[in-house]
Write an enzyme that holds these catalytic residues in place. Structure first.
Site, short mmCIF file in Angstrom:
data_model
loop_
_atom_site.label_atom_id
_atom_site.label_comp_id
_atom_site.label_asym_id
_atom_site.label_seq_id
_atom_site.Cartn_x
_atom_site.Cartn_y
_atom_site.Cartn_z
N GLY A 210 0.84 -1.21 0.00
CA GLY A 210 0.00 0.00 0.00
C GLY A 210 0.86 1.24 0.00
O GLY A 210 2.05 1.18 -0.33
N ASN A 211 0.29 2.37 0.33
CA ASN A 211 1.07 3.61 0.43
C ASN A 211 0.42 4.52 1.47
O ASN A 211 -0.64 4.20 2.00
CB ASN A 211 1.20 4.30 -0.94
CG ASN A 211 -0.14 4.65 -1.52
OD1 ASN A 211 -0.85 5.51 -0.99
ND2 ASN A 211 -0.54 3.97 -2.60
#
Ligand code: C5P
Length: 400
Positions: A210-211
C-alpha cells in the site's frame, strides 16, 4: 464579494471568541453589514460593548427585549442574512444545532436560516476528536453546512493538537469564496468522477502493498465539487475519512483493479474526472491463499503492472470531457509532471512534493502547482488541503 452582504456572526463560549472580534472587524472592513448574535456562554468571554461598537448594531443574545414585551424574531434574522457564520463554534453549540435544541437565539436562528451556514469549530484537542463531536460535525456537513476545520497547534489548555479556530483572515477568504459559489451553483448538472486514497494490493490473506495516501485531498475535492452543485462519484481506496454531502455517491474499493472496474463504468457518463488516488502501479502476480510463513532468508514477490486508470480512461476521452491528474514527485518534478500530463491526456496536472515539511501525503496542508495543457504553470502557496481543493476545483470549473 462581501460589500453590502448581510452577515450573521454567531459567537459561542470558547476562548477563541477573542478572535471573533478580529473576524468582525475584517468583515466590516470588507463592507459587510454584520449582525452579531452571541450565546450566554459567549458573553463570559467577550463583551457586547466591543462587538456592538465594531458592528455598529446592538448585539443580540436574548429572545426577549428588556421590559417592553418586544422579542427578537429568529425567523426574520434567518431570512435577512446572506450568510451565517458561527465562529468560534463550541462542541456544545454544534451538538445543539444537529439536535435542534433551541435554548438560545443563535440556535433558533440557525434552524430558521435559509442562507449558507459556515461553522468554524474551536475546542480542546480531545473534545474535538471525541466521536460525539465528530459525529455532530459529520451531521452538520450532511445538513449542508460548510465546516472550516480547526488548525493544529498550541491550545488554551496548554495541550498541542487540532482544535484552534482557523485564523480570521482565512475565514473571511472562505466566506467570500462561498458567497461567490452561491451566486451561481456553477457546476450544477455536471457529473464528476473523483478517485481518492491509496490502493491495497494483497500479498496473502493478511498482508498487502500500500502507500501512505490519506485521501484527504480527494475527499476535499469531492466535497467542494458537491458544494458547487455537481453530482460526485467518489471511488476511494481504504481511508479513515467520512463524507456526508448528499450529492456525493461514495464507493469503497481495495485494489487498483477494483477501482478501475468501477471508474470505467462511471467515466462514460461523466463530464470530468479528477484522479486524486495514489494507485499502486504494481500488484503481486499471485496472491497466496495461505499466510506466507518465514522459511527462507530472502523472499521474492513477483509483481505485475496494474491498469493505469487515468491513462486508460484518458484514451477513451470524448470531446468536452475533462480530466485532471496528480503528480507526486520526489525528483525532476516539473519535467515528470509535464510528461504525465501528455502521456495520460490530462487537461491539467496538479504537482506536489513529499519532500518538504507540510506537503504531500499525510498532513493537513499542501503546496501545489497546476500545469495546464497549454504549458502554463500556476504556483500556489502552502495551504490547508481544503483550500487546495478550492483552487483545483476552480481551475476545473474554468475549463468546464
Ligand atoms: O504515474 P503516476 O502514478 O505518478 O501518475 C499519477 C496520476 O495517475 C494520478 O492522477 C493517479 O491518480 C493516476 N494513476 C491512476 N492509475 C494508476 C496510477 C496512477 O489513475 N495505476
Amino acid at each position: 464579494m462581501l460589500k453590502g452582504k448581510k452577515v450573521i456572526l454567531g459567537i459561542t463560549g470558547s476562548i477563541a471568541a477573542y478572535k471573533a472580534v478580529y473576524l468582525l472587524r475584517l468583515l466590516v472592513k470588507e463592507g459587510a453589514e454584520v449582525q452579531v448574535i452571541i450565546t450566554p456562554a459567549g458573553k463570559k468571554f467577550i463583551t457586547s460593548v466591543t462587538l456592538s461598537a465594531l458592528s455598529g448594531k446592538p448585539v443580540l443574545s436574548e429572545f426577549f427585549g428588556n421590559e417592553d414585551g418586544t422579542w427578537h424574531s429568529h425567523v426574520d434574522l434567518g431570512l435577512w442574512a446572506d450568510i451565517m457564520v458561527i465562529a468560534p463554534a463550541t462542541a456544545d453549540t454544534m451538538g445543539k444545532m444537529v439536535n435542534g435544541i433551541c435554548d438560545n437565539l443563535l440556535i433558533t436562528t440557525y434552524l430558521s436560516a435559509k442562507c449558507p451556514v459556515v461553522v468554524a469549530p474551536a475546542m480542546d484537542v480531545d473534545m474535538y476528536a471525541h466521536p460525539a463531536n465528530q459525529r455532530n460535525i459529520d451531521l452538520l456537513r450532511r445538513f449542508g453546512a460548510h465546516i472550516i476545520e480547526p488548525a493544529t497547534g498550541e491550545l488554551a489548555s496548554g495541550l498541542e493538537g487540532k482544535g484552534r479556530m482557523e485564523e480570521p483572515e482565512l475565514i473571511v477568504q472562505r466566506i467570500s469564496e462561498i458567497l461567490a459559489i452561491e451566486k451561481k451553483k456553477s457546476l450544477s448538472g455536471k457529473k464528476i468522477l473523483v478517485t481518492a486514497g491509496p490502493t491495497y494490493e494483497n500479498i496473502d490473506p493478511v498482508r498487502f502493498i500500500g502507500n501512505y495516501s490519506s485521501g484527504k485531498t480527494g475527499f476535499a475535492i469531492a466535497e467542494e465539487l458537491a458544494h458547487r452543485g455537481a453530482e460526485v462519484f467518489l471511488v476511494t481506496g481504504p481511508v479513515n475519512l467520512k463524507i456526508s454531502h448528499p450529492s456525493v455517491h461514495r464507493m469503497d474499493v481495495v485494489s487498483a483493479t477494483a477501482m478501475y472496474d468501477i471508474c470505467r463504468k462511471l467515466f462514460t457518463s461523466c463530464h470530468a474526472a479528477v484522479f486524486a488516488a495514489a494507485v499502486s502501479d504494481y500488484a503481486p502476480s499471485d496472491v497466496s491463499a495461505e499466510k506466507i510463513k518465514r522459511s527462507t532468508e530472502d523472499l521474492t514477490i513477483h509483481l505485475k503492472a496494474n491498469p493505469d486508470i487515468a491513462a486508460e480512461l484518458g484514451k477513451t476521452k470524448k470531446a468536452g470531457q475533462v480530466t485532471v491528474g496528480f503528480a507526486l514527485e520526489t525528483n525532476n518534478a516539473e519535467k515528470n509532471a509535464r510528461q504525465k500530463l501528455a502521456r495520460k491526456n490530462f487537461d491539467f496536472v496538479v504537482l506536489n512534493s513529499p519532500n518538504n515539511e507540510g506537503e504531500g501525503f499525510m498532513g493537513d496542508t499542501n503546496r501545489i502547482s497546476i500545469i495546464h495543457k497549454d504549458h502554463k504553470i500556476e504556483n500556489f502557496p502552502l495551504k490547508s488541503k481544503q483550500a487546495v481543493a478550492v483552487d483545483i476545483v476552480s481551475a476545473l470549473e474554468k475549463i468546464l
